[in-house]
Design an enzyme around this catalytic site. Structure first.
Site, mmCIF file in Angstrom:
data_model
loop_
_atom_site.group_PDB
_atom_site.id
_atom_site.type_symbol
_atom_site.label_atom_id
_atom_site.label_comp_id
_atom_site.label_asym_id
_atom_site.label_seq_id
_atom_site.Cartn_x
_atom_site.Cartn_y
_atom_site.Cartn_z
ATOM 1 N N GLU A 1 -1.437 2.359 7.000
ATOM 2 C CA GLU A 1 -1.216 3.604 6.379
ATOM 3 C C GLU A 1 -1.821 3.957 6.853
ATOM 4 O O GLU A 1 -1.635 5.784 6.396
ATOM 5 C CB GLU A 1 -2.210 2.671 4.962
ATOM 6 C CG GLU A 1 -1.837 1.897 4.080
ATOM 7 C CD GLU A 1 0.113 2.073 4.116
ATOM 8 O OE1 GLU A 1 0.314 3.408 3.949
ATOM 9 O OE2 GLU A 1 0.997 1.033 3.764
ATOM 10 N N ALA B 1 1.032 -1.174 0.202
ATOM 11 C CA ALA B 1 -0.009 0.262 -0.057
ATOM 12 C C ALA B 1 0.969 0.955 0.631
ATOM 13 O O ALA B 1 1.919 1.127 0.023
ATOM 14 C CB ALA B 1 -1.400 -0.208 1.453
#
Length: 850
Positions: A303, A269
């Site tokens: 994230e 990610a």
């Protein structure tokens, strides 16, 4: 293309950047897009510098109203800016290239419906592939995007998507519209983002700690929406928001939070502010192990943590990359364990993340957590187990040393003082010192500024009735990295209870420092069945067991009631096998005897990976095939014995298909694929079909005809990648030659296809199929490094290194290449050295296994 730290410092001293106004036209065909950037910045009057822009064609450069000749000041990577004013406005209009490498603006065509999907990936130095920019993290600014694209697309960026305005409409090109976004907050260019295409979404919202409504979105390609479990993702997001806002004492810093699953992504990610991109394999179209579901959860939380640590407060230069990644890695595990259903996240951390850190820290390329980053090439190879996993492990150790509440108090003050700014390590440490009362300068010097991992061993004596009369903890380091460090750790004593389970009967937490630490508090206790140093996994160190505890672990590792101590014991056994301290075949036996009783999906996943590595590299070559076949039989037995429909059943079946090599084993694989043999509860879905078919291909029982038929059944992007891997795995010289030509001789493959083909090319039963390519590998890789993008080159150099050919000839050829390379390309040298170390380690382990 390579920016040095000295250049970045010089440029930062000259400039203050205010804003970027970026206009992108995505309707100009399949090869290029038009990018127009207006940059407003202050400078030291009369100074000269440069701005970054990786261009195909530069049409116009205008500095403070004066037109500059592109032929004189632009070279395709940089634009020279002479004689700057105190306040400046720069306009650059250029055509820039779509990429198929997962860098810059990546362009993908969905084979299901022919639709085009775009997304950006900018970390480390690739925003310059989309707009003209001062590409370094400490020159923060605001960014306003205006994007023209087909009207039926969705366009997503860091700020909320505005209502589009129709720009053109004609019979040939169709309707196009323009989306004019509001400016972003002040941020570094590498966390800006643009995602465009006919993505579909699911929407929700939450209320932040300061009372704002934060819109949420989860996006994927149209052909994947049927598999998107958005509610699970929203639930994790809400849990993470609440946990982080409380821990950090700072509300979520952006106006919305979108999470986008995009095709052909290189990493797990990317933390684009308010618009996080994820690898598309996290949309599960088939059943996956529970471990993969947990990994996605940790990635989502990782994230989200970056929105504060990395995006709100950003490192000044890439030597503090670990501050971003280690902090997010630690916090995501802490959040998972405390705020989600994944309460055993620290067990996964111990076997997965720390295992990665220990491996990386024993390579010849190991480096301090605070690494020396001289240029962009240095940082691009530093997204490694030190930067992520060791740094997170050391943060866990720091929290144990100063106290969790004191640690978080320092973090809260750090955000209060440095929001929207750039920082260095000293800025964080000073706040942690103030909050904890601890002097962290010596700690930082020993833990963050030196490399290597220590080994801890217990040493104790007992009297005739088994009472401990002395106890000490011995600490050692290797000669190359001799630092002896302080550790906060726990010692656990484990004995069998009335039900036969191994349970902790005593725990002592203490500080360990120096080569020998006496532990008088354990004197007088009876010797337990097993003594476990670093119980609860607080410290970062390799652990060895005393002889009696080692015997207990071999016989009773499955009897541990709790997963974490069991995992720590297994990790110690794995590390000893890798180090050539114990025979590899003993570790094979340990895994096969105990993995069937393991309840933690992530531990099963890692144990099966380690089993595969042991069989591939560490057992003696003359026994490799027989041991691999025996392991496959054991794995099939485990799959049959596993609970119907269980996670273990799925994992054992997949592992069996990977190791199957004898005629009866391949018969079983074929029967599972055809449905002639059924394991109750096991669904042979599409992704498992590809795994079974590829096993048959590697075994010579299926070929192009069967691959084509399966691809016709699964004509998706995932199917195309699986077919590419299977074709490269066909065990003939012709198939290997065709794969090599596509991978090395041509530069046309997209990143995901290249990655799949490399996996298939190196999957062989007969390793002699790879021998003709060894000399060609060393003849090609320097050209690959200089002519391909970083991601593409690294895949080839690491993936095609002849790791399976664990011979002196491989080492000799590697050494000859390194001698000829010299010191001219340190990043390439590092990648080859790391691969060489794998062969050395394998040869050492094989010698012990004889």
């Amino acid at each position: 293309m390579n920016l040095t730290r000295d250049e970045a410092r010089t440029r930062a001293d000259l400039l203050t950047v205010h804003s970027y106004d970026i206009t992108l036209d995505l309707t100009r065909g399949e090869r290029v897009f038009r990018s127009t950037t207006v940059v407003s910045f202050d400078a030291r009057q009369g100074a000269s510098t440069f701005i970054d822009a990786v261009t195909d064609t530069v049409h116009r450069i205008e500095l403070n109203g004066v037109t500059l000749d592109p032929a004189e000041v632009a070279d395709g990577a940089r634009i020279q800016l002479p004689v700057l004013a105190a306040s400046n406005v720069l306009v650059v209009e250029a055509d820039m290239l779509y990429m198929n490498t997962g860098e810059g603006l990546h362009r993908f065509v969905d084979p299901v419906d022919g639709e085009v999907y775009l997304y950006t990936q900018f970390e480390v130095p690739d925003s310059r592939r989309v707009f003209t920019v001062f590409e370094q993290p400490d020159l923060k600014a605001t960014f306003r995007f205006s994007v023209t694209a087909p009207s039926y697309w969705d366009v997503i960026s860091n700020t909320a998507t505005p209502e589009p305005v129709t720009a053109v409409s004609d019979a040939d090109s169709g309707a196009a519209s323009t989306w004019s976004f509001e400016p972003t907050p002040v941020m570094s260019s590498y966390v800006t983002a643009l995602i465009a295409g006919p993505y579909q979404s699911v929407r929700s919202e939450l209320t932040s700690s300061d009372g704002r409504t934060i819109p949420l979105g989860v996006f994927a390609r149209k052909s994947l929406m049927q598999y998107l479990d958005a509610e699970n993702i929203f639930a994790l997001t809400r849990q993470g928001f609440a946990f982080y806002e409380e821990q950090f004492g700072t509300p979520y810093p952006f106006a919305k939070y979108d999470q986008l699953f995009v095709p052909e992504f290189n990493a797990g990610a990317m933390e684009n502010a308010g618009a996080v991109t994820f690898v598309e394999t996290y949309v599960f179209r088939s059943r996956v192990p529970d471990a993969t579901v947990e990994r996605r959860a940790i990635t989502i939380l990782h994230e989200l943590a970056h929105m504060w640590f990395g995006d709100l407060v950003t490192m000044r230069w890439w030597n503090d990359l670990w501050l971003n990644e280690s902090f997010a890695e630690f916090m995501s595990t802490l959040a998972a364990a405390k705020a989600t259903e994944f309460e055993q996240a620290w067990t996964t951390f111990a076997i997965l993340e720390k295992g990665w850190a220990y491996r990386q820290d024993q390579l010849p390329s190991t480096h301090p957590i605070v690494a020396t980053i001289n240029d962009l090439e240095d940082v691009q190879v530093n997204f490694d187990g030190i930067t992520y996993a060791k740094g997170a492990s050391v943060l866990k150790q720091l929290v144990a040393w100063v106290g969790e509440e004191e640690f978080m108090r320092g973090v809260r003050q750090y955000f209060a003082k440095h929001s929207w700014k750039n920082t260095e390590l000293v800025d964080l440490l000073s706040e942690l010192e103030a909050a904890s009362g601890r002097d962290l300068k010596a700690w930082s010097s020993l833990w963050l500024e030196t490399a290597g991992v220590n080994t801890l061993r217990p040493e104790f004596t007992t009297d005739g009735d088994g009472t401990i009369t002395s106890f000490a903890i011995l600490q050692s380091a290797i000669e190359a990295f001799p630092t002896i460090r302080p550790h906060r750790l726990a010692v656990g004593f484990y004995d069998h209870d009335d039900d036969g389970a191994l349970v902790r009967v005593h725990r002592l937490e203490l500080d360990v420092d120096g080569e020998r630490t006496e532990v008088p508090d354990l004197v007088g206790h009876r010797q337990p069945a097993l003594v476990l140093l670093n119980d609860d996994d607080l410290a970062y160190a390799k652990i060895r067991l005393d002889p009696a505890s080692l015997r207990t672990s071999v016989r009773h590792v499955r009897d541990f009631r709790d997963s974490l101590p069991r995992t720590l014991v297994l990790a110690s056994a794995w590390d000893a096998a890798r180090d050539g301290e114990t025979p590899a075949r003993d570790y094979v036996e340990l895994v096969l005897q105990n993995v069937g009783a393991e309840s933690d999906s992530s531990v099963v996943l890692v144990l099966l990976r380690q089993l595969a590595s042991t069989l591939a590299f560490y057992v003696t070559p003359e026994d490799r095939d027989a041991m691999g076949a025996a392991a496959a039989d054991s794995l099939l037995d485990l799959a049959v014995a596993a609970e119907a429909g269980s996670d273990a059943q799925l994992q054992f079946t997949r592992a069996f298909s990977t190791h199957a090599r004898t005629a009866p084993q391949l018969d079983t694989v074929a029967a599972l694929l055809s449905g002639e043999r059924v394991l109750e509860g096991l669904t042979v879905d599409q992704d498992l079909r590809w795994e079974l078919l590829t096993s048959l291909v590697v075994g010579g029982r299926a070929g192009e005809q069967e691959i084509d038929a399966e691809l016709a059944r699964d004509s998706t992007a995932t199917g195309e990648l699986a077919a590419a891997a299977a074709r490269a795995a066909v065990p003939t010289p012709e198939a290997k030659e065709a794969a090599w030509a596509a991978l090395v001789d041509s530069a046309d493959l997209p990143n995901a296809a290249q990655r799949s083909m490399i996996g298939g090319f190196t999957r062989v039963h007969d390793r002699s199929l790879l021998e003709p390519f060894v000399a060609r590998y060393f003849a090609s890789i320097q050209d690959v490094w200089t002519t391909r993008t970083h991601e593409i080159a690294q895949q080839i150099i690491v993936g095609l290194y002849p790791s399976l050919l664990t011979t002196q000839d491989t080492l000799d050829r590697t050494d000859a290449f390194l001698a000829a390379l010299g010191e001219d390309s340190p990043s390439l040298r590092r990648l080859v050295l790391e691969s060489r170390d794998g062969v050395v380690r394998a040869l050492n382990a094989q010698a012990v296994d004889r």
